[in-house]
Design a protein around this motif. Structure first.
Motif, PDB file in Angstrom:
ATOM      1  N   TRP A 128      21.870  83.422  24.694  1.00  0.00           N
ATOM      2  CA  TRP A 128      20.541  83.053  25.171  1.00  0.00           C
ATOM      3  C   TRP A 128      20.626  82.018  26.291  1.00  0.00           C
ATOM      4  CZ3 TRP A 128      17.256  86.476  23.573  1.00  0.00           C
ATOM      5  CH2 TRP A 128      17.485  87.129  22.370  1.00  0.00           C
ATOM      6  N   GLY A 166      19.290  82.537  30.056  1.00  0.00           N
ATOM      7  CA  GLY A 166      18.422  81.585  30.744  1.00  0.00           C
ATOM      8  C   GLY A 166      19.009  81.133  32.066  1.00  0.00           C
ATOM      9  N   SER A 193      18.595  83.899  34.565  1.00  0.00           N
ATOM     10  CA  SER A 193      17.229  83.996  35.092  1.00  0.00           C
ATOM     11  C   SER A 193      16.935  82.852  36.073  1.00  0.00           C
ATOM     12  CB  SER A 193      16.214  84.005  33.956  1.00  0.00           C
ATOM     13  OG  SER A 193      16.192  82.766  33.302  1.00  0.00           O
ATOM     14  N   LEU A 194      17.532  81.668  35.836  1.00  0.00           N
ATOM     15  CA  LEU A 194      17.365  80.565  36.789  1.00  0.00           C
ATOM     16  C   LEU A 194      17.980  80.891  38.148  1.00  0.00           C
ATOM     17  CD1 LEU A 194      18.037  77.369  34.641  1.00  0.00           C
ATOM     18  CD2 LEU A 194      15.871  78.095  35.654  1.00  0.00           C
ATOM     19  N   ILE A 241      17.025  89.809  33.799  1.00  0.00           N
ATOM     20  CA  ILE A 241      17.544  89.555  32.457  1.00  0.00           C
ATOM     21  C   ILE A 241      17.679  90.835  31.645  1.00  0.00           C
ATOM     22  CG2 ILE A 241      16.668  87.200  32.406  1.00  0.00           C
ATOM     23  CD1 ILE A 241      14.427  88.232  30.565  1.00  0.00           C
TER      24      ILE A 241
END
Length: 112
Positions: free
Chosen positions: A30, A34, A37-38, A43
């Motif tokens: 996870w 994250g 995605s940053l 994703i």
């Protein structure tokens, strides 16, 4: 998928992400999702890996260990016939670096 599977099999391993975020191993997929995605990546690939890893974990580690559980993922017999070795070779002598402690403890050697 492999990250998810490793993290589920090692739940108590402490992890550190760039020295900023401390967490336990099950959260690693996870955290990587994250971070992905940053960076602006999709994703979908991360979610697909987590889903496939979760399905494999359930079928390989959870169901067989339940009361009356069965193992649903089995190696095909043709692969077992090709790759399975039938025991140890009695003529195989291990290399010196594979001996216990790197020394021939089982050999008759005397110190002079």
């Amino acid at each position: 998928m492999l990250v998810y599977l490793w993290s589920r099999r090692n739940p108590y391993v402490p992890m550190n992400f760039f020295g900023l975020l401390n967490f336990q191993a099950p959260f690693l997929p996870w955290v990587l999702m994250g971070f992905s995605s940053l960076l602006g990546n999709s994703i979908i690939v991360d979610l697909l890996g987590i889903a496939v890893g979760h399905i494999y974990f359930i079928l390989e580690d959870v169901f067989p260990n339940q009361h009356g559980g069965i193992r649903t993922l089995k190696t095909p017999s043709i692969f077992k016939a090709i790759f399975d070795t039938s025991g140890e070779d009695p003529n195989n002598n291990p290399l010196p670096e594979e001996w216990l402690g790197g020394f021939a403890w089982l050999e008759d050697q005397c110190l002079e």
